[in-house]
Motif scaffolding. Structure first.
Motif, PDB file in Angstrom:
ATOM      1  N   VAL A   1      49.291  71.926  39.906  1.00 49.19           N
ATOM      2  CA  VAL A   1      48.846  71.226  38.693  1.00 49.19           C
ATOM      3  C   VAL A   1      47.337  71.099  38.772  1.00 49.19           C
ATOM      4  CG1 VAL A   1      49.016  68.933  38.083  1.00 49.19           C
ATOM      5  CG2 VAL A   1      51.056  69.908  38.795  1.00 49.19           C
ATOM      6  N   GLY A   2      47.031  71.322  37.222  1.00 49.46           N
ATOM      7  CA  GLY A   2      45.272  71.247  37.125  1.00 49.46           C
ATOM      8  C   GLY A   2      44.946  72.571  36.930  1.00 49.46           C
ATOM      9  N   GLN A   3      45.601  73.533  37.153  1.00 42.68           N
ATOM     10  CA  GLN A   3      45.068  74.890  37.061  1.00 42.68           C
ATOM     11  C   GLN A   3      46.072  75.910  36.217  1.00 42.68           C
ATOM     12  OE1 GLN A   3      44.122  76.672  40.935  1.00 42.68           O
ATOM     13  NE2 GLN A   3      43.747  74.788  41.641  1.00 42.68           N
ATOM     14  N   ARG A   4      47.239  75.270  35.644  1.00 42.87           N
ATOM     15  CA  ARG A   4      48.229  75.798  34.940  1.00 42.87           C
ATOM     16  C   ARG A   4      47.627  76.368  33.667  1.00 42.87           C
ATOM     17  NH1 ARG A   4      53.299  72.229  36.822  1.00 42.87           N
ATOM     18  NH2 ARG A   4      53.094  72.852  39.402  1.00 42.87           N
ATOM     19  N   MET A   5      46.930  75.876  33.040  1.00 43.68           N
ATOM     20  CA  MET A   5      46.527  76.024  31.655  1.00 43.68           C
ATOM     21  C   MET A   5      45.209  76.744  31.579  1.00 43.68           C
ATOM     22  SD  MET A   5      48.134  73.100  29.084  1.00 43.68           S
ATOM     23  CE  MET A   5      49.706  72.305  29.776  1.00 43.68           C
ATOM     24  N   SER A   6      45.261  77.715  30.961  1.00 45.32           N
ATOM     25  CA  SER A   6      43.781  78.409  31.022  1.00 45.32           C
ATOM     26  C   SER A   6      43.804  79.286  29.676  1.00 45.32           C
ATOM     27  CB  SER A   6      43.553  79.245  32.115  1.00 45.32           C
ATOM     28  OG  SER A   6      42.211  80.042  32.030  1.00 45.32           O
ATOM     29  N   SER A   7      42.444  79.265  28.953  1.00 42.09           N
ATOM     30  CA  SER A   7      41.906  80.290  27.997  1.00 42.09           C
ATOM     31  C   SER A   7      40.671  81.207  28.557  1.00 42.09           C
ATOM     32  CB  SER A   7      41.732  79.627  26.982  1.00 42.09           C
ATOM     33  OG  SER A   7      42.727  78.871  26.346  1.00 42.09           O
ATOM     34  N   THR A   8      40.571  81.346  29.949  1.00 45.02           N
ATOM     35  CA  THR A   8      39.563  82.154  30.323  1.00 45.02           C
ATOM     36  C   THR A   8      39.555  83.316  30.015  1.00 45.02           C
ATOM     37  OG1 THR A   8      39.486  80.381  32.343  1.00 45.02           O
ATOM     38  CG2 THR A   8      38.212  82.671  32.576  1.00 45.02           C
ATOM     39  N   GLY A   9      38.647  83.989  29.376  1.00 43.75           N
ATOM     40  CA  GLY A   9      38.422  85.571  28.908  1.00 43.75           C
ATOM     41  C   GLY A   9      39.260  85.950  27.711  1.00 43.75           C
ATOM     42  N   PHE A  10      39.467  84.702  27.036  1.00 46.27           N
ATOM     43  CA  PHE A  10      40.134  84.906  25.605  1.00 46.27           C
ATOM     44  C   PHE A  10      39.144  84.747  24.721  1.00 46.27           C
ATOM     45  CE2 PHE A  10      44.878  83.358  27.133  1.00 46.27           C
ATOM     46  CZ  PHE A  10      44.573  84.382  28.090  1.00 46.27           C
ATOM     47  N   GLN A  11      39.425  85.284  23.441  1.00 49.55           N
ATOM     48  CA  GLN A  11      38.644  85.172  22.319  1.00 49.55           C
ATOM     49  C   GLN A  11      39.676  84.583  21.257  1.00 49.55           C
ATOM     50  OE1 GLN A  11      35.382  85.955  21.837  1.00 49.55           O
ATOM     51  NE2 GLN A  11      35.466  86.152  23.800  1.00 49.55           N
ATOM     52  N   PRO A  12      39.310  83.678  20.329  1.00 50.70           N
ATOM     53  CA  PRO A  12      39.970  82.936  19.279  1.00 50.70           C
ATOM     54  C   PRO A  12      40.371  83.936  18.260  1.00 50.70           C
ATOM     55  CG  PRO A  12      37.712  82.126  18.994  1.00 50.70           C
ATOM     56  CD  PRO A  12      37.886  83.108  20.396  1.00 50.70           C
ATOM     57  N   SER A  13      41.335  83.615  17.752  1.00 53.56           N
ATOM     58  CA  SER A  13      41.900  84.079  16.363  1.00 53.56           C
ATOM     59  C   SER A  13      40.956  83.880  15.073  1.00 53.56           C
ATOM     60  CB  SER A  13      43.391  84.009  15.909  1.00 53.56           C
ATOM     61  OG  SER A  13      43.497  84.544  14.696  1.00 53.56           O
ATOM     62  N   LYS A  14      41.012  84.453  14.059  1.00 54.75           N
ATOM     63  CA  LYS A  14      39.917  84.070  13.049  1.00 54.75           C
ATOM     64  C   LYS A  14      41.112  83.525  11.971  1.00 54.75           C
ATOM     65  CE  LYS A  14      36.183  87.103  14.205  1.00 54.75           C
ATOM     66  NZ  LYS A  14      35.246  88.473  13.721  1.00 54.75           N
ATOM     67  N   ILE A  15      42.016  83.480  12.342  1.00 51.40           N
ATOM     68  CA  ILE A  15      43.125  83.082  11.135  1.00 51.40           C
ATOM     69  C   ILE A  15      43.868  82.074  11.178  1.00 51.40           C
ATOM     70  CG2 ILE A  15      45.299  83.771   9.894  1.00 51.40           C
ATOM     71  CD1 ILE A  15      44.448  86.679  10.461  1.00 51.40           C
ATOM     72  N   PRO A  16      43.535  80.889  10.526  1.00 55.41           N
ATOM     73  CA  PRO A  16      44.569  79.399  10.688  1.00 55.41           C
ATOM     74  C   PRO A  16      45.893  79.851  10.578  1.00 55.41           C
ATOM     75  CG  PRO A  16      43.377  79.439   8.502  1.00 55.41           C
ATOM     76  CD  PRO A  16      42.905  80.982   9.356  1.00 55.41           C
ATOM     77  N   ARG A  17      46.656  79.410  11.515  1.00 56.18           N
ATOM     78  CA  ARG A  17      48.244  79.687  11.604  1.00 56.18           C
ATOM     79  C   ARG A  17      48.887  78.377  11.849  1.00 56.18           C
ATOM     80  NH1 ARG A  17      48.982  84.839  10.546  1.00 56.18           N
ATOM     81  NH2 ARG A  17      47.702  86.634  11.172  1.00 56.18           N
ATOM     82  N   MET A  18      49.305  77.661  10.629  1.00 56.53           N
ATOM     83  CA  MET A  18      49.892  76.449  10.979  1.00 56.53           C
ATOM     84  C   MET A  18      51.348  76.483  10.573  1.00 56.53           C
ATOM     85  SD  MET A  18      46.546  74.115  10.167  1.00 56.53           S
ATOM     86  CE  MET A  18      46.704  74.275   8.317  1.00 56.53           C
ATOM     87  N   TYR A  19      51.592  75.607   9.576  1.00 51.75           N
ATOM     88  CA  TYR A  19      53.105  75.504   8.974  1.00 51.75           C
ATOM     89  C   TYR A  19      53.518  76.889   8.434  1.00 51.75           C
ATOM     90  CZ  TYR A  19      56.989  73.450   6.883  1.00 51.75           C
ATOM     91  OH  TYR A  19      58.394  73.073   6.338  1.00 51.75           O
ATOM     92  N   HIS A  20      54.618  77.102   8.920  1.00 51.67           N
ATOM     93  CA  HIS A  20      55.168  78.414   8.662  1.00 51.67           C
ATOM     94  C   HIS A  20      54.755  79.715   9.244  1.00 51.67           C
ATOM     95  CE1 HIS A  20      57.433  76.485   4.865  1.00 51.67           C
ATOM     96  NE2 HIS A  20      57.959  76.275   6.065  1.00 51.67           N
TER      97      HIS A  20
END
Length: 645
Positions: free
Chosen positions: A396-415
């Motif tokens: 616990v405390g180490q389970r979620m990570s975005s290390t080394g990731f790059q974001p998308s450039k596209i907003p993806r929300m509803y549908h």
């Protein structure tokens, strides 16, 4: 076409695809990709409100009725078949309005798409004719059941026949495949709206194939108004776990008996709060007990779902809770929240046992409308572009990570929707918080999005294991089977054999921040190391309990040191709808290593198998002439079956 004939044709097609894979056509990904990054790869033709992986190479996408640019049979298309290898799509015709339909796969491999809304005209307004006509020539989809047998040759099409429709209207229904390969269809409302209300609620369930008229379900009466797409999982006990608005219950559908439990803490997770939800991996180590994780959503109370205030600016929730319903009915705080509040996030199983979270917004909820506070039409704002990976095996405390990731450039929300692909990348598409198609050229902040992205997890560019002797079907109990891994597959370390595992993933039907039917099952196994550095995995069939993983198509992966093989489509069970045959679980041989270079002989993989030591023969990294001829004969045999159908 009868269900029996569909079953035979679908099973034969699956066997052909699997045999071709086994002949070595897909041991490595056919596409390069940069780990930790998204890549824009294609155009889906229709917005991916709903999608599912139908074959190794085909993703099927379903939109609502709207004025999409691509035409088919004289009207806009609102379904497509996307070819993963070529990144091209073909339009598919659907008769009725599929707006916010549910879906799942039968035990024979036929996919169902169920429910929807009225026929519409421009702007999503109700059409004067509900049985076709200008401008969209769509039918009322409220009672629809649509069928598809996926194919690789581009010749399969949706069957949308009013003669096969339900007797009751369902918009936002949930589907879950059961132990016998049939499907339970739960809830929905009749005519639409942001949330449900007592005047149009459909608090019932029914089955396909039909077992009679719809039957009442109390939790759908007591959890208004946010009770659409009730979150539902078949548990290993054979009961259903249902979570709706703040409520939850265990439902014995065989006896039509509900057992209410305590409210879910912190937030609403069902639509339109749309938290990310998933059943965690079922493994030998947890004795295939189901734990369900819920993250994000919104903490709105039942009297706060009106549209007379700026919902799009309201912060989404970040909490995560879980429950193991067959063991305890107590909710447990995960102990680790999302880094940002998130509505409409989508959890996807990765073959290495981690879970990918993608899409969503930091404020607001699912839904759209014409209110002055809406962002264009969207009831959400501040899209979240950065994905993360959740690892349930870490502290616990180490389970979620975005290390080394790059974001998308596209907003993806509803549908927006997502699914795992056989090469272990994630297919991501959709986003359309609008009543009709809105072209990006209009300058709208959140237009209709037809782009397709793939996300490449950390393992993607690593050399994949090329396991030999993989089956095309697995059963519930029965004989042990073996997987041969070369020294190269084991990364030239026999120690990697000890933690190698065989997993089965059903990607599910993705829509509205959930994948109906998605689950991950690790098969029990032991290992036999060889002097030349190669090894064998001795693999058990599924536990003799179809509720662990209901029958139907799924992907099979072998994972070595966190690196998955390219997934192979298999058939779970006998490929038919009906009571599944079960056998006693066979005894696995004891794990063993050669005297050199390693003397370690501990059992790995959390295996429960026991038995006499079996060092086995040294397997070849390639198929022998005998094996080649056997596969070719099997392939010709299946082709002969197809020719007779």
């Amino acid at each position: 076409m009868t269900l029996s004939l569909r079953s035979r044709k679908r099973t034969a097609r699956l066997l052909v695809s699997s045999l071709l894979y086994s002949l070595g056509e897909a041991s490595q990904p056919t596409k390069s990709g940069t780990p930790g990054q998204f890549e824009l790869v294609g155009n889906s033709i229709v917005s991916a409100q709903q999608l599912f992986l139908g074959t190794n190479n085909k993703v099927y996408i379903i939109d609502k009725t709207e004025n999409n640019p691509t035409q088919i049979n004289g009207h806009p298309a609102w379904a497509s078949e996307y070819d993963v290898n070529s990144n091209t799509a073909r339009p598919m015709d659907v008769l009725s309005n599929t707006f916010c339909a549910g879906g799942s796969v039968l035990g024979n491999g036929t996919w169902l798409n169920v429910g929807g809304n009225q026929a519409v005209t421009y702007g999503g307004d109700t059409a004067s004719s509900q049985t076709g006509g200008a401008p969209y020539d769509n039918f009322d989809g409220g009672k629809a059941i649509r069928f598809l047998d996926p194919c690789d040759d581009g010749n399969c099409n949706w069957v949308d026949d009013p003669a096969l429709y339900m007797t009751t209207r369902r918009w936002y229904p949930t589907l879950e495949t059961l132990e016998d390969g049939s499907i339970i269809i739960i809830g929905g409302n009749q005519w639409g709206g942001f949330v449900n209300d007592v005047g149009q609620n459909n608090p019932t369930y029914e089955f396909f194939p039909s077992r009679g008229p719809p039957v009442g379900l109390k939790i759908l009466d007591t959890t208004l108004p946010a009770n659409l797409f009730p979150l539902t999982w078949l548990l290993p006990s054979g009961n259903l776990f249902i979570q709706s608005n703040w409520g939850a219950s265990i439902f014995d559908y065989k006896k039509n008996t509900e057992y209410p439990i305590g409210e879910i803490p912190h937030a609403v997770r069902t639509y339109p709060a749309s938290g990310a939800t998933i059943m965690l991996p079922l493994t030998p180590a947890n004795q295939w007990q189901a734990t369900i994780l819920f993250c994000g959503g919104t903490d709105l109370q039942p009297d706060q779902w009106g549209v007379d205030w700026a919902i799009a600016a309201y912060p989404a929730d970040a909490s995560c809770v879980k429950i193991t319903p067959d063991v305890s009915q107590d909710w447990i705080d995960e102990g680790e929240n999302l880094p940002d509040g998130r509505s409409m996030g989508n959890f996807i199983h990765l073959p290495d046992g981690t879970i990918f979270l993608v899409n969503g917004a930091n404020t607001g909820t699912a839904g759209y409308g014409n209110q002055t506070w809406a962002v264009g039409h969207s009831y959400a704002d501040n899209p979240l572009y950065m994905p993360l990976i959740y690892d349930p095996e870490k502290p616990v405390g180490q389970r979620m990570s975005s290390t080394g990731f790059q974001p998308s450039k596209i907003p993806r929300m509803y549908h927006s929707s997502a699914t795992i692909l056989p090469d272990g990348s994630v297919f991501v598409s959709g986003s359309n918080p609008n009543p009709d198609y809105v072209d990006p050229s209009t300058g709208a902040k959140y237009p209709t999005d037809l782009t397709v992205e793939r996300f490449y997890p950390p393992y993607y560019s690593k050399t994949r294991p090329d396991p030999q002797n993989l089956p095309t079907t697995i059963s519930y109990g029965g004989p042990v089977w073996t997987v041969s891994l070369s020294a190269t597959d084991l990364q030239n370390s026999l120690d990697n054999l000890k933690t190698a595992k065989v997993v089965v993933i059903r990607p599910g039907f993705s829509t509205h921040a959930m994948n109906m039917g998605q689950r991950y099952v690790q098969l029990d196994s032991t290992y036999t190391g060889n002097q030349d550095g190669s090894g064998t995995l001795n693999v058990a069939q599924l536990p003799p309990n179809p509720a662990v993983l209901p029958p139907g198509p799924a992907l099979l992966f072998v994972v070595v040191n966190g690196v998955p093989s390219v997934g192979q489509h298999i058939m779970v069970g006998n490929g038919q709808i009906g009571k599944q045959p079960t056998q006693d679980a066979a005894q696995l041989p004891q794990s063993s290593m050669p005297s050199a270079p390693s003397t370690d002989s501990n059992t790995g993989n959390g295996s429960t198998g026991t038995g006499s030591t079996d060092n086995g023969n040294t397997p070849s990294a390639a198929l022998s002439n005998f094996e080649w001829s056997g596969w070719v004969m099997a392939l010709f045999g299946v082709m002969s079956i197809l020719a007779t159908l």
